[in-house]
Design an enzyme around this catalytic site. Structure first.
Site, short mmCIF file in Angstrom:
data_model
loop_
_atom_site.label_atom_id
_atom_site.label_comp_id
_atom_site.label_asym_id
_atom_site.label_seq_id
_atom_site.Cartn_x
_atom_site.Cartn_y
_atom_site.Cartn_z
CD GLU A 1 112.75 25.39 70.44
OE1 GLU A 1 113.85 25.88 70.38
OE2 GLU A 1 112.48 24.86 71.55
CG HIS B 1 113.98 52.72 55.22
ND1 HIS B 1 113.98 53.96 54.57
CD2 HIS B 1 112.89 53.22 56.14
CE1 HIS B 1 113.08 54.87 54.67
NE2 HIS B 1 112.24 54.43 55.91
CE LYS C 1 118.54 22.18 74.93
NZ LYS C 1 117.60 21.95 76.15
O1 PA5 Z 1 111.29 25.67 73.99
C1 PA5 Z 1 112.06 24.94 74.60
O2 PA5 Z 1 111.93 23.90 75.05
C2 PA5 Z 1 113.52 25.29 74.43
O3 PA5 Z 1 113.76 26.35 73.75
C3 PA5 Z 1 114.21 25.45 75.84
O4 PA5 Z 1 113.66 26.37 76.42
C4 PA5 Z 1 115.64 25.56 75.85
O5 PA5 Z 1 116.44 24.69 74.77
C5 PA5 Z 1 116.24 25.73 77.12
O6 PA5 Z 1 116.14 24.66 77.67
P1 PA5 Z 1 116.31 24.58 79.32
O7 PA5 Z 1 115.26 25.50 80.05
O8 PA5 Z 1 116.11 23.15 79.83
O9 PA5 Z 1 117.75 25.07 79.80
#
Ligand code: PA5
Length: 428
Positions: free
Chosen positions: A276, A305, A419
């Site tokens: 990410e 394996h 989202k």
């Molecule tokens: O790293 C990030 O920003 C995302 O993976 C968020 O943590 C994830 O989408 C969850 O978001 P939130 O904490 O707003 O629910």
């Protein structure tokens, strides 16, 4: 304290000339990261020195001491670090336990988890920085209804802890309205860099894990990062070698393969952080680059394996980073009594720890035979301090990589787009 982590990179296929050429960029990356931290634009370095944080965690634990189960609801950065550290550090024979959900909208999974809870003994810790993530919030609303049906609305409200943004979002507002216990996520810390805030530390401390020791480990990595030159620092070296593998050798698949069952979830935390943060359409100047390595979570010895055939003989487009835990908690060995057995006699007395270490070395050798690069992170042992170090090692390596790639490692427009679309499909 001294670091419990060492990184052996001698089998990474990278000429010293490439590393030397990268030196100015690496130094600039370090300066940029420190400047982002000093200006307050990024808070994930500073937070581990915040003396208020352990006190906030202690207080929340004290006030919830009579409960034995914490249902932890979150997804992505609001989930994976706590899962990884709990798997690694879960105390044996503890009366307290964490139960994770909300990281999927699979009704069968959630129903099973909720059915198994005794609400009188359970708190819900709902974790969402935005406070509006559908997966987490729908799981929370379902769990809350069950809790309210069992205990009544008033009592249920006393057993809900919301970890969310300090001053925005729907969960923050709900928390105010219903008077839920509130734990803050600082505005300047993004989801996947928030494992060392209340996001990860409260559930872990509830379960009896030493949050201060985790922070101490993270502080050690920061100290090394600040005091060492960027070419000496192991986190920077790791980032540089993976970057060169991607840019110079077309080795864009970057596997993390801990040889420890207790680090199985840690590889998934790494996978999210690396993917990410580094997978981006545009660079920091706004130009289209569509860049980023593909992280893979593997597990030794299990995946010998399953995956190693591909890694040694398939396309030469990968790097493998092993994690070896030098000293395991338990000392198990094959019984000496099998010594006279014709087939298994030679295994008599061999420690499992020695077998797993030999397996990692054998895999490293097999890769090397085919000129496939690998590196190894050595951990003296798995404990709260070394886990804190490991988390910060990878956060630093990710931030450095972001600078080397010239992208913003802290945003996730691709996730946000999904989202938003989800909300329009569901018409909410
Ligand atoms: O790293 C990030 O920003 C995302 O993976 C968020 O943590 C994830 O989408 C969850 O978001 P939130 O904490 O707003 O629910």
């Amino acid at each position: 304290m001294s670091s419990q982590i060492n990184y052996d990179s001698k089998r990474m296929a990278c000429g010293p000339a490439d590393l030397k050429a990268l030196k100015p960029k690496l130094e600039a990356a370090k300066n940029k990261i420190l400047q982002l931290s000093e200006s307050g634009a990024q808070g994930w370095i500073d937070v581990v020195h915040d003396v208020k944080l352990p006190k906030i965690i202690d207080k929340a634990c004290r006030e919830n001491a009579k409960f034995t189960t914490c249902l932890v609801l979150g997804i992505g950065g609001s989930d994976l670090a706590a899962r990884a550290m709990y798997k690694a550090l879960k105390p044996a024979n503890s009366k307290k336990r964490l139960v994770f959900a909300g990281a999927n909208t699979d009704p069968d999974e959630l129903a099973e988890v909720l059915d198994d809870l005794d609400w009188k003994k359970t708190i819900i810790n709902v974790i969402s920085k935005s406070g509006e993530t559908i997966e987490t919030m729908s799981a929370f609303l379902i769990a809350r209804e069950k809790m309210e049906k069992s205990l009544g609305k008033k009592q249920a409200a006393k057993q809900i802890i919301a970890t969310t943004s300090e001053d925005s979002g729907a969960l923050r507002a709900l928390c105010e309205k219903e008077n839920y216990y509130f734990l803050p996520i600082p505005e300047n810390i993004g989801g996947r860099f928030s494992g060392l805030t209340a996001v990860g530390l409260f559930p872990l401390a509830f379960a009896g894990i030493n949050a201060r020791a985790i922070l101490k480990g993270a502080q050690e990595q920061i100290k090394l990062f600040k005091s060492q030159s960027s070419e000496k620092n192991k986190a920077a070296l790791f980032a540089a070698l993976q970057f060169l593998a991607y840019t110079k050798q077309k080795r864009g698949i970057q596997i993390l393969m801990p040889y420890a069952e207790r680090l199985r979830e840690f590889a998934f935390w790494y996978r999210q952080l690396w993917a990410e943060s580094l997978g981006k359409e545009k660079n920091a100047k706004g130009e289209a680059v569509n860049i980023g390595p593909t992280p893979v979570a593997a597990l030794g010895a299990t995946d010998q394996h399953s995956q190693i055939q591909l890694y040694t003989e398939g396309p030469d487009d990968k790097t493998v980073t092993f994690i070896e835990v030098k000293k395991f908690k338990f000392d198990l060995a094959v019984p000496k009594s099998v010594k006279s057995d014709k087939i298994f006699g030679k295994l008599a007395g061999i420690k499992l720890e020695n077998i797993i270490h030999a397996e990692r070395a054998a895999t490293e050798f097999a890769l090397q035979q085919k000129s496939r690069p690998s590196g190894t992170l050595y951990l003296k042992s798995l404990n709260a301090t070394s886990m804190g170090e490991l988390i910060m090692f990878f956060e630093l390596a990710t931030a450095i990589s972001g600078e080397l790639y010239g992208i913003n490692a802290y945003d996730q427009p691709g996730v946000e787009a999904g989202k938003m679309k989800l909300k329009s499909i569901l018409d909410i």
